[in-house]
Design a protein around this motif. Sequence first.
Motif, PDB file in Angstrom:
ATOM      1  N   VAL A 484       0.818  -1.230   0.000  1.00 25.27           N
ATOM      2  CA  VAL A 484       0.000   0.000   0.000  1.00 25.27           C
ATOM      3  C   VAL A 484       0.840   1.263   0.000  1.00 25.27           C
ATOM      4  O   VAL A 484       0.299   2.368  -0.033  1.00 25.27           O
ATOM      5  N   GLY A 485       2.143   1.117   0.046  1.00 22.00           N
ATOM      6  CA  GLY A 485       3.010   2.289   0.084  1.00 22.00           C
ATOM      7  C   GLY A 485       3.310   2.713   1.512  1.00 22.00           C
ATOM      8  O   GLY A 485       2.592   2.366   2.452  1.00 22.00           O
ATOM      9  N   ALA A 486       4.375   3.466   1.662  1.00 23.94           N
ATOM     10  CA  ALA A 486       4.798   3.927   2.982  1.00 23.94           C
ATOM     11  C   ALA A 486       4.672   5.440   3.050  1.00 23.94           C
ATOM     12  O   ALA A 486       4.885   6.140   2.064  1.00 23.94           O
ATOM     13  N   PRO A 487       4.306   5.990   4.204  1.00 19.57           N
ATOM     14  CA  PRO A 487       4.259   7.448   4.348  1.00 19.57           C
ATOM     15  C   PRO A 487       5.662   8.036   4.307  1.00 19.57           C
ATOM     16  O   PRO A 487       6.664   7.332   4.503  1.00 19.57           O
ATOM     17  N   GLU A 488       5.729   9.321   4.019  1.00 15.25           N
ATOM     18  CA  GLU A 488       7.033   9.983   3.964  1.00 15.25           C
ATOM     19  C   GLU A 488       7.752   9.912   5.304  1.00 15.25           C
ATOM     20  O   GLU A 488       8.978   9.812   5.362  1.00 15.25           O
ATOM     21  N   GLU A 489       6.982   9.959   6.374  1.00 20.20           N
ATOM     22  CA  GLU A 489       7.579   9.883   7.707  1.00 20.20           C
ATOM     23  C   GLU A 489       6.728   8.951   8.562  1.00 20.20           C
ATOM     24  O   GLU A 489       5.510   9.124   8.665  1.00 20.20           O
ATOM     25  N   LEU A 490       7.361   7.945   9.161  1.00 18.98           N
ATOM     26  CA  LEU A 490       6.628   7.009  10.001  1.00 18.98           C
ATOM     27  C   LEU A 490       6.151   7.710  11.266  1.00 18.98           C
ATOM     28  O   LEU A 490       6.926   8.402  11.939  1.00 18.98           O
ATOM     29  N   PRO A 491       4.868   7.550  11.610  1.00 24.89           N
ATOM     30  CA  PRO A 491       4.356   8.223  12.807  1.00 24.89           C
ATOM     31  C   PRO A 491       4.782   7.495  14.078  1.00 24.89           C
ATOM     32  O   PRO A 491       5.099   6.300  14.051  1.00 24.89           O
ATOM     33  N   ALA A 492       4.768   8.207  15.161  1.00 28.04           N
ATOM     34  CA  ALA A 492       5.055   7.616  16.463  1.00 28.04           C
ATOM     35  C   ALA A 492       3.759   7.553  17.253  1.00 28.04           C
ATOM     36  O   ALA A 492       2.987   8.518  17.266  1.00 28.04           O
ATOM     37  N   PHE A 493       3.496   6.408  17.879  1.00 29.88           N
ATOM     38  CA  PHE A 493       2.274   6.301  18.676  1.00 29.88           C
ATOM     39  C   PHE A 493       2.463   7.033  19.994  1.00 29.88           C
ATOM     40  O   PHE A 493       3.437   6.806  20.722  1.00 29.88           O
ATOM     41  N   HIS A 494       1.534   7.922  20.303  1.00 26.81           N
ATOM     42  CA  HIS A 494       1.618   8.722  21.523  1.00 26.81           C
ATOM     43  C   HIS A 494       0.709   8.117  22.594  1.00 26.81           C
ATOM     44  O   HIS A 494      -0.516   8.095  22.426  1.00 26.81           O
ATOM     45  N   PHE A 495       1.319   7.646  23.663  1.00 32.22           N
ATOM     46  CA  PHE A 495       0.512   7.106  24.755  1.00 32.22           C
ATOM     47  C   PHE A 495      -0.294   8.198  25.437  1.00 32.22           C
ATOM     48  O   PHE A 495      -1.363   7.952  25.983  1.00 32.22           O
ATOM     49  N   VAL A 496       0.242   9.417  25.401  1.00 34.42           N
ATOM     50  CA  VAL A 496      -0.467  10.558  25.977  1.00 34.42           C
ATOM     51  C   VAL A 496      -0.521  11.657  24.929  1.00 34.42           C
ATOM     52  O   VAL A 496       0.509  12.139  24.460  1.00 34.42           O
ATOM     53  N   SER A 497      -1.727  12.016  24.526  1.00 36.47           N
ATOM     54  CA  SER A 497      -1.934  13.072  23.541  1.00 36.47           C
ATOM     55  C   SER A 497      -3.260  13.743  23.833  1.00 36.47           C
ATOM     56  O   SER A 497      -4.133  13.156  24.483  1.00 36.47           O
ATOM     57  N   PRO A 498      -3.449  14.979  23.364  1.00 33.95           N
ATOM     58  CA  PRO A 498      -4.738  15.655  23.610  1.00 33.95           C
ATOM     59  C   PRO A 498      -5.923  14.852  23.086  1.00 33.95           C
ATOM     60  O   PRO A 498      -6.936  14.713  23.772  1.00 33.95           O
ATOM     61  N   ALA A 499      -5.788  14.309  21.877  1.00 31.96           N
ATOM     62  CA  ALA A 499      -6.888  13.526  21.315  1.00 31.96           C
ATOM     63  C   ALA A 499      -7.124  12.256  22.129  1.00 31.96           C
ATOM     64  O   ALA A 499      -8.270  11.876  22.396  1.00 31.96           O
ATOM     65  N   GLY A 500      -6.018  11.607  22.535  1.00 30.57           N
ATOM     66  CA  GLY A 500      -6.147  10.388  23.317  1.00 30.57           C
ATOM     67  C   GLY A 500      -6.788  10.642  24.673  1.00 30.57           C
ATOM     68  O   GLY A 500      -7.652   9.875  25.120  1.00 30.57           O
ATOM     69  N   LEU A 501      -6.367  11.713  25.339  1.00 32.25           N
ATOM     70  CA  LEU A 501      -6.951  12.043  26.638  1.00 32.25           C
ATOM     71  C   LEU A 501      -8.424  12.408  26.508  1.00 32.25           C
ATOM     72  O   LEU A 501      -9.248  12.010  27.342  1.00 32.25           O
ATOM     73  N   ALA A 502      -8.763  13.158  25.464  1.00 33.62           N
ATOM     74  CA  ALA A 502     -10.166  13.517  25.240  1.00 33.62           C
ATOM     75  C   ALA A 502     -11.005  12.271  24.973  1.00 33.62           C
ATOM     76  O   ALA A 502     -12.142  12.148  25.465  1.00 33.62           O
ATOM     77  N   THR A 503     -10.440  11.333  24.212  1.00 31.98           N
ATOM     78  CA  THR A 503     -11.156  10.094  23.922  1.00 31.98           C
ATOM     79  C   THR A 503     -11.410   9.300  25.193  1.00 31.98           C
ATOM     80  O   THR A 503     -12.535   8.846  25.449  1.00 31.98           O
TER      81      THR A 503
END
Length: 620
Positions: A484-503
């Motif tokens: 499927v192709g690779a993104p230009e930059e591999l993302p890092a999973f954030h254990f703590v993030s604003p979106a994650g905390l809101a979720t």
Amino acid sequence: MIALPLLGAAILLLGGRRTDRWGHLLGVAMSLAAFVVAVVSFVEILGLPESERRRGIELYQFIPGIADMGLLIDPLSISFALLITGVGSLIHIYSVGYMSHDPDRRRFFAYLNLFVAAMLLLVLADNYVALFVGWEGVGLASYLLIGFWQFKPTAAAAAKKAFIVNRVGDFGLLIAIFTVWTTFGSVAFGDLSGATVSGAIDSGSASQGTITAIGLLLLLGACGKSAQLPLQSWLLDAMEGPTPVSALIHAATMVTAGVYLVVRSGAFFEAAPTAQLVVTIVGVATLLAGAIIGCAKDDIKKGLAGSTMSQIGYMMLGAGLGPVGYAFAIAHLITHGFFKANMFLGAGSVMHAMNDEVDMRRYGGLFSVMKVTAVTFIIGYLAIIGFPLLSGYFTKDGIIETAMEHNQILGWLAVVGAGITGFYMSRMIFMTFFGKKRWADDAHPHESPSVMTVPLVILSIGSIFLGAFLILDNRFMKFLAPAVGAPEELPAFHFVSPAGLATLALVAVGAAFAWFRYGAAEVPQVAPRGSFLTTFARRDLYGDALNETLFMRPGQWLARIAVFVDNRGIDGLVNGLAATIGGTSGRLRRIQTGYVRSYALSILFGAAVVVGALLYVGNM
């Protein structure tokens, strides 16, 4: 992989009643054998360099000059093959116990095998035409399985509804395939890379509008199979089939086919930003709609069906976000296959113990008598709501964070959907396993046999660990890159993030509200009338009423007009002409009396007319 379950289906269907005693064992063996082949193929792929992890297998000439029947083994297809055969085999094993008293158990396993074979062809095909054969095979098998208990009018109607609604999506897929062929001269996935599609646009051989149309038509096909708006109306009715069917269709096979189609066709969507945006909008709208429907369902299977509709919406959202989203979408698809199969089979275990009762208002307190089912179901519940460190936490939150980076509105709507998920899934847990006992007098709930509980335990283990294994260190994203192709930059999973905390906060609020309404408070055995919103959700957001108003009733009137024009117009003209000739002939026939004197008089009269006419003309 495909031939083994297909052979099993053929033996069981052609063998008839002679295979009743051992037919279920053959069905399980064929599915397990296909899983072994999938594992061996997976190991072989891992042993190849990354650049060689895309192998085509030619089988035979299918449609000369257009498409051959061939298979494509790459990271994307083998991931699906492992899910289909692995989870599918567990569902086969579970079905041995669940269908033990059904006189047509052998036929049920034949249909299960047919379903697995068709789904494998769908994901392993190396071109759109072969994919479409598997696509229609899945539609046929789903029709047979949903309507398996055809003596129930509701089951027969649900099977027909699923089949007809899916034909709408299939029409879009067919037109898309025709357009791809006329535009590019090929329907093979290997000939339709991103470079090929973008190059066709740059050279002028394909317009931007054509590529956008292809993307939208492919999406229409995906909406039909994956029950996305506006073709979602068949999904909840499909619960009329036996519970293992619901697990197979909703967890590992049919409803994931649309997500597979979008990801496999990524080259078209990446070249058509409008179509890609529509994919994300459809995904968000569906995830919210499914979650809202799930909030008001007292039928445990229909509540899970609304959940499936919502979770596939998350996958569609991810599939519309490019290579990063592809990885999270397929990873969530795989983990969802485990925890949703776990919960559907758990619901079947509860029904097995409760005399096939599906109303959660007549459950309550089952944890004390069904501990294995309850614990495994709760693990699936924690995974789907995104409890930290369980599978859904990594895959669903990854989709939400990726969506936030692309479009804040879509991202926050996905967060809201997660909060609603926390409510309706917690509601299901509290109504089923906790609170006061609300059983019927003749109900004697008990734990299911080990042939049913062992698959639950295995699926719950996957629900715990699989998400972290796939997402951390971008393991699955790197694996999928050759396909499927690779993104230009591999993302890092954030254990703590604003979106994650809101979720997590919204999920906690939803779970707390569910506890307040259905855990701490007494649950009435008869559902209260509720507000307009409750009625709206109970009636599936009036999806059937909308279809009836926009399509069914106008279709009826059109049919009546067509019948009237046919009967009174076309048939009337033909029959009127025939009647005119017949009537005239009947009247002329009266002249033929058979008497010589009558004929002589006619001759005399005719001669007089002729003479008179000649005299008149001569005097002019």
